[in-house]
Design an enzyme around this catalytic site. Structure first.
Site, PDB file in Angstrom:
ATOM      1  N   GLY A 119       2.446  -4.502  -4.982  1.00 33.96           N
ATOM      2  CA  GLY A 119       2.874  -4.576  -3.597  1.00 33.96           C
ATOM      3  C   GLY A 119       2.826  -3.232  -2.899  1.00 33.96           C
ATOM      4  O   GLY A 119       1.998  -2.372  -3.206  1.00 33.96           O
ATOM      5  N   HIS A 120       3.749  -3.052  -1.958  1.00 31.34           N
ATOM      6  CA  HIS A 120       3.767  -1.876  -1.089  1.00 31.34           C
ATOM      7  C   HIS A 120       4.044  -0.600  -1.888  1.00 31.34           C
ATOM      8  O   HIS A 120       3.316   0.387  -1.783  1.00 31.34           O
ATOM      9  CB  HIS A 120       4.844  -2.087  -0.016  1.00 31.34           C
ATOM     10  CG  HIS A 120       4.868  -1.078   1.074  1.00 31.34           C
ATOM     11  ND1 HIS A 120       3.811  -0.883   1.932  1.00 31.34           N
ATOM     12  CD2 HIS A 120       5.840  -0.212   1.463  1.00 31.34           C
ATOM     13  CE1 HIS A 120       4.129   0.059   2.815  1.00 31.34           C
ATOM     14  NE2 HIS A 120       5.354   0.490   2.541  1.00 31.34           N
TER      15      HIS A 120
END
Length: 290
Positions: A266-267
């Protein structure tokens, strides 16, 4: 990889601000400057500091409004990305850094690209980890922010305060991860605690509003990249909903030899995938003789 005990913490005054930073590696080694994003700090780079400092001088400052950097009240600092970049420029001067590779993530991307516009010859390479410079990279998340850009009313500012909540802070770390339980909880708890300092939420709202100026500068960022052709590695968590993979691929449209690596994360991809990222950066720097 060196021990994290070899990472030092320091403070230097630059731009009349006490800038906290973490560093590791020989002072004579090539410099790798790491610029963090929202809502975190240099702590998010602990694995890069440990993983690359055998060969590089790795330096990670806390931007004003984040981490342990102290902005005196009498400084009356205006929280804009132009000012963040000016402060980082003063920081590199304070440390006498004249050449450096950049690692840009989230807010660190527009900050770093502004620094590159000011000092293009200083940049030896760019590693963009979910560090956007193209409209193609803006995910649906930004639909929440755009009304503020059009109308910075108190009502529109108030609607975005939830972005500083614990749940949203945690979600940026765990969303898109196959094993979210492996993310150390102290990472997002520290971010949340620092966000809750008196006056800090207003700082974050100021930066949400000012982010529009980064989008306006994208053509200038592209012109810089096209003219100077710095070595670019775009290594992104492909499940990030904030800065999406087309933003990584877009670097190829302006940098002839840009390399793109998508990681199944993810981020905050460094939390669960730092070993893979370190290996990719090390190989990239070796190919480019950084």
């Amino acid at each position: 990889m060196v021990s994290q005990s070899k990472i030092t913490t320091n403070t230097v005054n630059a731009d009349d601000i006490d800038i906290f930073y973490r560093s590791a590696g020989p002072e004579t080694a090539p410099v790798f400057l790491l610029l963090h994003g929202f809502p975190t700090s240099s702590l998010s780079y602990r694995h890069l500091l440990a993983g690359l400092s055998d060969k590089y001088r790795v330096i990670a400052p806390d931007l004003p409004g984040f981490g342990f950097t102290n902005v005196p009240a009498e400084r009356a600092y205006k929280y804009t990305f132009a000012n963040l970049a000016k402060t980082v420029e003063a920081f590199v001067d304070a440390l006498n850094l004249t050449k450096y590779a950049l690692y840009v993530f989230d807010y660190g991307a527009p900050t770093g690209f502004r620094l590159a516009l000011s000092r293009p010859e200083a940049v030896t390479a760019i590693v963009s980890q979910n560090g956007n410079a193209f409209v193609e990279g803006l995910g649906d998340f930004w639909d929440l922010i755009r009304p503020l850009w059009k109308d910075p009313s108190p009502e529109n500012r108030a609607k975005l305060q939830f972005l500083t909540s614990f749940d949203v802070t945690k979600s940026q770390y765990v969303d898109g991860e196959a094993n979210p339980g492996a993310v150390p909880p102290e990472s997002y708890w520290l971010d949340y605690a620092l966000l809750q300092r008196p006056g800090n939420i207003e700082i974050q709202l100021d930066l949400f509003y000012d982010y529009r100026t980064n989008v306006d500068l994208y053509p200038e960022f592209h012109a810089y990249l096209a003219k100077y052709q710095p070595p670019v590695l775009a290594i992104w968590g492909k499940n990030d909903a904030i800065f999406i993979p087309p933003g990584a691929e877009a670097f190829k449209t302006v940098v002839k030899d840009a390399e793109v690596k998508l990681i199944d994360g993810g981020h905050f991809v460094l939390e669960n995938h730092h070993e893979e990222v370190v290996d990719e950066i090390r190989a990239f720097f070796e190919r480019k003789r950084i």
